[in-house]
Design an enzyme around this catalytic site. Structure first.
Site, PDB file in Angstrom:
ATOM      1  CB  CYS A 262     -51.735  80.727  43.266  1.00  0.00           C
ATOM      2  SG  CYS A 262     -50.168  81.567  43.397  1.00  0.00           S
TER       3      CYS A 262
ATOM      4  CG  HIS B 225     -52.004  78.157  46.981  1.00  0.00           C
ATOM      5  ND1 HIS B 225     -50.828  77.765  46.259  1.00  0.00           N
ATOM      6  CD2 HIS B 225     -51.691  79.564  47.048  1.00  0.00           C
ATOM      7  CE1 HIS B 225     -49.884  78.616  45.943  1.00  0.00           C
ATOM      8  NE2 HIS B 225     -50.444  79.754  46.415  1.00  0.00           N
TER       9      HIS B 225
ATOM     10  CG  ASN C 183     -46.721  80.604  46.530  1.00  0.00           C
ATOM     11  OD1 ASN C 183     -47.272  79.802  45.453  1.00  0.00           O
ATOM     12  ND2 ASN C 183     -47.807  81.672  46.669  1.00  0.00           N
TER      13      ASN C 183
HETATM   14  N1  COA Z   1     -37.044  89.348  56.046  1.00  0.00           N
HETATM   15  C1  COA Z   1     -37.154  90.153  57.114  1.00  0.00           C
HETATM   16  N2  COA Z   1     -38.123  91.151  57.182  1.00  0.00           N
HETATM   17  C2  COA Z   1     -38.997  91.300  56.486  1.00  0.00           C
HETATM   18  C3  COA Z   1     -39.141  90.447  55.442  1.00  0.00           C
HETATM   19  C4  COA Z   1     -38.125  89.632  55.300  1.00  0.00           C
HETATM   20  N3  COA Z   1     -38.281  88.811  54.010  1.00  0.00           N
HETATM   21  N4  COA Z   1     -40.118  90.874  54.740  1.00  0.00           N
HETATM   22  C5  COA Z   1     -41.020  91.897  55.267  1.00  0.00           C
HETATM   23  N5  COA Z   1     -40.077  91.925  56.406  1.00  0.00           N
HETATM   24  C6  COA Z   1     -40.362  93.039  57.551  1.00  0.00           C
HETATM   25  C7  COA Z   1     -41.386  94.128  57.114  1.00  0.00           C
HETATM   26  O1  COA Z   1     -40.435  95.125  56.338  1.00  0.00           O
HETATM   27  C8  COA Z   1     -41.998  94.542  58.440  1.00  0.00           C
HETATM   28  O2  COA Z   1     -41.018  95.517  58.866  1.00  0.00           O
HETATM   29  P1  COA Z   1     -41.624  96.688  60.080  1.00  0.00           P
HETATM   30  O3  COA Z   1     -42.347  96.048  60.881  1.00  0.00           O
HETATM   31  O4  COA Z   1     -40.237  97.376  60.374  1.00  0.00           O
HETATM   32  O5  COA Z   1     -42.188  97.552  58.959  1.00  0.00           O
HETATM   33  C9  COA Z   1     -41.983  93.350  59.073  1.00  0.00           C
HETATM   34  O6  COA Z   1     -41.224  92.329  58.593  1.00  0.00           O
HETATM   35  C10 COA Z   1     -43.421  92.602  59.207  1.00  0.00           C
HETATM   36  O7  COA Z   1     -43.835  92.712  57.970  1.00  0.00           O
HETATM   37  P2  COA Z   1     -45.345  92.098  57.603  1.00  0.00           P
HETATM   38  O8  COA Z   1     -45.837  92.462  56.131  1.00  0.00           O
HETATM   39  O9  COA Z   1     -46.217  92.570  58.638  1.00  0.00           O
HETATM   40  O10 COA Z   1     -45.156  90.681  58.017  1.00  0.00           O
HETATM   41  P3  COA Z   1     -46.152  89.278  57.994  1.00  0.00           P
HETATM   42  O11 COA Z   1     -46.209  88.813  59.156  1.00  0.00           O
HETATM   43  O12 COA Z   1     -47.307  89.995  57.336  1.00  0.00           O
HETATM   44  O13 COA Z   1     -45.525  88.386  56.813  1.00  0.00           O
HETATM   45  C11 COA Z   1     -45.773  87.837  54.413  1.00  0.00           C
HETATM   46  C12 COA Z   1     -45.403  88.783  55.282  1.00  0.00           C
HETATM   47  C13 COA Z   1     -45.733  88.007  53.161  1.00  0.00           C
HETATM   48  C14 COA Z   1     -44.688  86.470  54.750  1.00  0.00           C
HETATM   49  C15 COA Z   1     -47.301  87.486  54.751  1.00  0.00           C
HETATM   50  O14 COA Z   1     -48.064  88.558  54.728  1.00  0.00           O
HETATM   51  C16 COA Z   1     -47.950  86.500  53.795  1.00  0.00           C
HETATM   52  O15 COA Z   1     -47.430  85.231  53.735  1.00  0.00           O
HETATM   53  N6  COA Z   1     -48.730  87.018  53.157  1.00  0.00           N
HETATM   54  C17 COA Z   1     -49.455  86.219  52.130  1.00  0.00           C
HETATM   55  C18 COA Z   1     -48.540  85.993  50.794  1.00  0.00           C
HETATM   56  C19 COA Z   1     -49.229  85.153  49.830  1.00  0.00           C
HETATM   57  O16 COA Z   1     -49.834  84.108  50.186  1.00  0.00           O
HETATM   58  N7  COA Z   1     -48.885  85.167  48.561  1.00  0.00           N
HETATM   59  C20 COA Z   1     -49.182  84.429  47.490  1.00  0.00           C
HETATM   60  C21 COA Z   1     -50.727  84.365  47.558  1.00  0.00           C
HETATM   61  S1  COA Z   1     -50.791  83.238  46.102  1.00  0.00           S
END
Ligand code: COA
Length: 335
Positions: free
Chosen positions: A120, A260, A290
């Protein structure tokens, strides 16, 4: 009177273009594919929609529209380009480079062409690299593209990743300026030890694209979302501070930050750590998700179209991504 010393030669943006495919996928559309909801996606990421390439659209098909628009905005002919640099992690094919595909399709016969892979961060890495080639006098004009079709790599059964991504392209034409405007400085960085948090394991020389690799879904993107989130929030505010200081500016002199677009909460965390209001950040993640290398130039394009950027404005473009890579570029808008 003593003669004026020659002004410093800088690369500057002459024109911007962007393209997102017409097919839109809403959060409700995704909720029909995986166990998720509009409410979860909106509150955790800020994303409402994303644009997805059609089956006949490869990365170069998105890139060429953005590139032609940037050339038109810059009033530069493709045949006058010295360089085409495409930042992408989803090239049309492993080689030849997508930049070479563009060079042919644009008729940019004089231009050198190569791809740059910093996930990215690729566009900002590319902007800094091509900008330096111009500032040092190696070339005069460059087309820098950020384009990705992550929809082709994502696991559409993995709700943790498929809700985040979208496809798109953005491009700038760079020329030179002695007016004092243009690219002041750039910083690039990486932490290869964090490479496992965001990767596509198969399709390269380590794990070729065999039937077994595909069966094990190793050709699909893997992400540890929380680890990426933490890395971004720990790294990017400091990176922006260092870049601004290296440009010789203070934070309150910065007019606009084009970050980004990975997660609205990451941008909000940056704003809070930098003690800047959200109005200083360009945000369009709600519409595109993204888009990887396309994200920064797509946001830049929309800010220009919306009249948010004026000649003389001080901008910082900042990105992070798989690698773990990060890059920021400080520039003064205008020629
Ligand atoms: N819909 C519903 N629930 C979801 C889900 C979705 N699309 N994706 C994950 N969950 C669930 C998980 O399974 C977890 O359930 P659990 O508590 O029963 O285990 C819960 O939601 C929380 O998941 P978690 O991973 O802790 O959520 P989060 O607040 O960290 O958000 C992201 C997840 C991926 C949105 C976040 O971590 C993020 O944006 N990270 C950066 C990603 C990024 O920038 N990537 C590209 C970089 S270039």
């Amino acid at each position: 009177m003593a003669p004026r010393p020659p002004a410093e030669l800088r690369a500057t943006v002459l024109g911007v273009g962007a393209y997102a495919p017409p097919k839109v996928m809403t959060n409700d559309d995704l909720a029909r594919l995986v166990d998720t909801s509009d409410e979860w996606i909106t509150t955790r990421t800020g994303i409402k929609r994303r644009h997805i390439a059609g089956p006949d659209q490869a990365t170069s098909d998105l890139a060429i529209v953005a590139a032609q628009q940037a050339l038109d905005a810059a009033a530069v002919r493709a045949q006058d380009l010295d360089l085409i640099l495409v930042g992408t992690a989803t090239p049309d094919m492993l080689f030849p480079a997508t930049a070479c595909v563009l060079q042919d399709r644009l008729g940019a016969a004089r231009a050198g062409a190569f791809d740059l892979l910093a996930a990215c961060s690729s566009f900002v890495y590319g902007l800094i690299s091509a900008g330096q080639m111009i500032a040092s006098g190696v070339i005069r004009t460059a087309l820098v593209v950020g384009a990705d079709t992550l929809s082709r790599l994502v696991d559409w059964e993995d709700r943790g990743t498929c809700v985040l991504i979208g496809d798109g392209a953005g491009a700038v034409v760079l020329g030179s300026s002695e007016s004092g405007r243009g690219i002041y400085t750039g910083r690039v960085g990486a932490d290869g030890s964090a490479g496992d948090v965001l990767k596509v394991p198969a399709g390269g020389s380590r794990i070729p694209a065999t039937a077994e690799a595909i069966e094990r879904k190793l050709h699909r993107g893997y992400m540890d979302g929380q680890a990426v989130f933490k890395l971004a929030v720990r790294t990017i505010p400091g990176l922006i501070r260092e870049t601004v200081a290296q440009a010789g500016w203070t934070m309150d002199q910065v007019d606009l930050i084009v970050p980004h677009q990975a997660n609205l909460r990451i941008i909000e965390a940056m704003a809070s750590q930098l003690h800047l209001p959200m109005e200083k950040f360009v945000v369009n993640i709600q519409e595109y998700g993204n888009t990887s290398a396309a994200s920064v130039p797509l946001a830049l394009f929309e800010a220009v179209q919306a009249g948010r950027i004026h000649a003389g404005d001080r901008l910082v473009l900042a990105a992070f991504g798989g690698g773990f890579t990060y890059a920021a570029c400080a520039l003064v808008w205008g020629t």
